[in-house]
Design a protein around this motif. Structure first.
Motif, PDB file in Angstrom:
ATOM      1  N   GLY A  58      11.456   2.230  -7.994  1.00 42.75           N
ATOM      2  CA  GLY A  58       9.998   2.215  -8.165  1.00 42.75           C
ATOM      3  C   GLY A  58       9.244   3.004  -7.110  1.00 42.75           C
TER       4      GLY A  58
ATOM      5  N   VAL B  13      11.486   1.074 -12.504  1.00 40.10           N
ATOM      6  CA  VAL B  13      11.438  -0.036 -11.547  1.00 40.10           C
ATOM      7  C   VAL B  13      12.379  -1.101 -12.088  1.00 40.10           C
TER       8      VAL B  13
ATOM      9  N   TYR C 128      14.132  -5.109 -11.654  1.00 38.53           N
ATOM     10  CA  TYR C 128      13.816  -6.421 -11.092  1.00 38.53           C
ATOM     11  C   TYR C 128      15.039  -7.310 -10.909  1.00 38.53           C
TER      12      TYR C 128
ATOM     13  N   HIS D  68      11.444  -6.047  -5.898  1.00 41.71           N
ATOM     14  CA  HIS D  68      11.983  -5.185  -6.954  1.00 41.71           C
ATOM     15  C   HIS D  68      12.976  -4.224  -6.315  1.00 41.71           C
TER      16      HIS D  68
ATOM     17  N   GLY E 200       5.224   3.904  -3.643  1.00 43.77           N
ATOM     18  CA  GLY E 200       5.688   3.070  -4.733  1.00 43.77           C
ATOM     19  C   GLY E 200       4.783   3.221  -5.949  1.00 43.77           C
ATOM     20  N   GLU E 201       5.305   2.760  -7.100  1.00 46.03           N
ATOM     21  CA  GLU E 201       4.491   2.774  -8.315  1.00 46.03           C
ATOM     22  C   GLU E 201       3.315   1.812  -8.159  1.00 46.03           C
ATOM     23  N   PRO E 202       2.195   2.039  -8.857  1.00 45.30           N
ATOM     24  CA  PRO E 202       2.004   2.997  -9.937  1.00 45.30           C
ATOM     25  C   PRO E 202       1.408   4.341  -9.497  1.00 45.30           C
TER      26      PRO E 202
ATOM     27  N   PHE F 231       4.162 -10.015   0.132  1.00 43.74           N
ATOM     28  CA  PHE F 231       5.039  -8.912  -0.246  1.00 43.74           C
ATOM     29  C   PHE F 231       4.686  -7.746   0.673  1.00 43.74           C
TER      30      PHE F 231
END
Lengths: 280, 49
Positions: free
Chosen positions: A47, A221, A223, A44, A122-124, A21
């Motif tokens: 996010g 976020v 999906y 995703h 990006g999260e978190p 990823f």
């Protein structure tokens, strides 16, 4: 688990990892440089957010002029969203602010310490800054980029050629997990459970942080849809060319293989609830 | 002397065993020894969305 995208790139190129990823522009840049990999699916949508110090002077995008903003990589959508937001406010990110590359796990600490004025990540990590009380979301990516993409699933071309069945199993699993996380009235329950086991067993992060990122609000976020769409990637390629990280536009077919997303089209959400011994 | 050698030997065996249990990822090692078509794919990620 890795701590930065450059290390993932090296592991993929050396065949230590067969799939990864990574941020979409990095995958496109690798392909443009002739590295035999393809994007087969998304991780995703949304996010990502730009976060500023909660007690700082930045209250609107135009206040970012002259500030230091951290991004995960020059080849990232998080960098491109800053360009897009600045342009929408009559500014040029290249001239009007200073961008620095920083490993994602380091940005919240850097913001808290005052080493940077903002980060696009990006999260978190936006959630981490909010929970810590020292960060405030200036804007979420969705506000300037509908259907925003960050991480995509990249697979080595030799694996695609020799083991398409294994790639399809991987993509099917991601599709089913995405549907499970976004499953209508069960979405919140599933996301809370996912935050718990992903935090403890995969990310090694406080589940409270992931609970915040996955449910505050529930569509922070998303999906689905996770199929790679031509228009989304053409936008990314054009922005990469405009912002100087890609010499020339490359065709969608050169860096995306859609057959696995098409193969996963009829997938349904995992049948799994907390306490079950396995997903079906 | 004999006691010292035994103690050192026992210490080396204990530390080596602990290393193999705690630091070696046997699943990865065994996976890498399988024929290519049977290996699990290694998928890289970072703890970010």
């Amino acid at each position: 688990m890795f701590q930065g995208f450059p290390e993932i790139k090296e592991a993929l190129m050396s065949n230590k990892m067969q799939a990864a990823f990574m941020v979409a522009p990095m995958a496109i840049a690798l392909r443009a440089q002739g590295v035999p990999v393809k994007i087969v699916y998304l991780g995703h949508r949304y996010g990502s957010a730009v976060v500023v110090r909660s007690d700082g002077p930045v209250h609107r995008v135009s206040d970012l002029r002259g500030r230091i903003v951290a991004v995960p990589s020059r080849f990232s959508d998080e960098r491109l969203i800053v360009f897009r937001a600045m342009a929408a406010n009559g500014l040029d990110a290249k001239k009007d602010l200073r961008m620095v590359e920083m490993a994602p796990p380091d940005v919240a600490g850097a913001l808290a310490a005052g080493a940077i004025d903002a980060f696009s990540m990006g999260e978190p990590y936006p959630s981490q800054a909010e929970i810590g009380g020292f960060g405030r979301v200036l804007f979420h990516a969705r506000e300037y980029w509908p259907d925003f993409i960050s991480c995509v699933l990249v697979v080595r071309q030799d694996v695609i050629d020799k083991r398409p069945d294994a790639v399809q199993v991987l993509v099917d699993g991601i599709a089913r997990s995405g549907l499970w996380l976004d499953e209508k009235e069960r979405a919140k329950r599933h996301r809370l459970h996912a935050a718990d086991f992903v935090g403890r067993f995969y990310y090694h992060q406080d589940p409270k942080l992931l609970r915040w990122a996955l449910t505050n609000p529930i569509d922070r976020v998303k999906y689905e849809p996770l199929s790679p769409r031509r228009a989304d990637f053409e936008t990314i390629v054009n922005l990469m060319v405009q912002t100087g990280v890609l010499d020339h536009a490359i065709p969608f077919e050169d860096f995306v293989d859609t057959r696995f997303a098409e193969g996963a089209h009829a997938m349904t959400a995992w049948k799994y609830e907390a306490g079950d011994d396995r997903a079906r | 002397m004999r006691k010292l050698v035994l103690a050192i030997g026992a210490w080396i065996i204990a530390i080596t065993s602990a290393h193999f249990v705690l630091n070696v990822n046997w699943q990865v090692l065994m996976n890498d020894r399988l024929p290519e078509g049977q290996r699990k794919l290694n998928v890289a990620y970072i703890p970010v969305t």
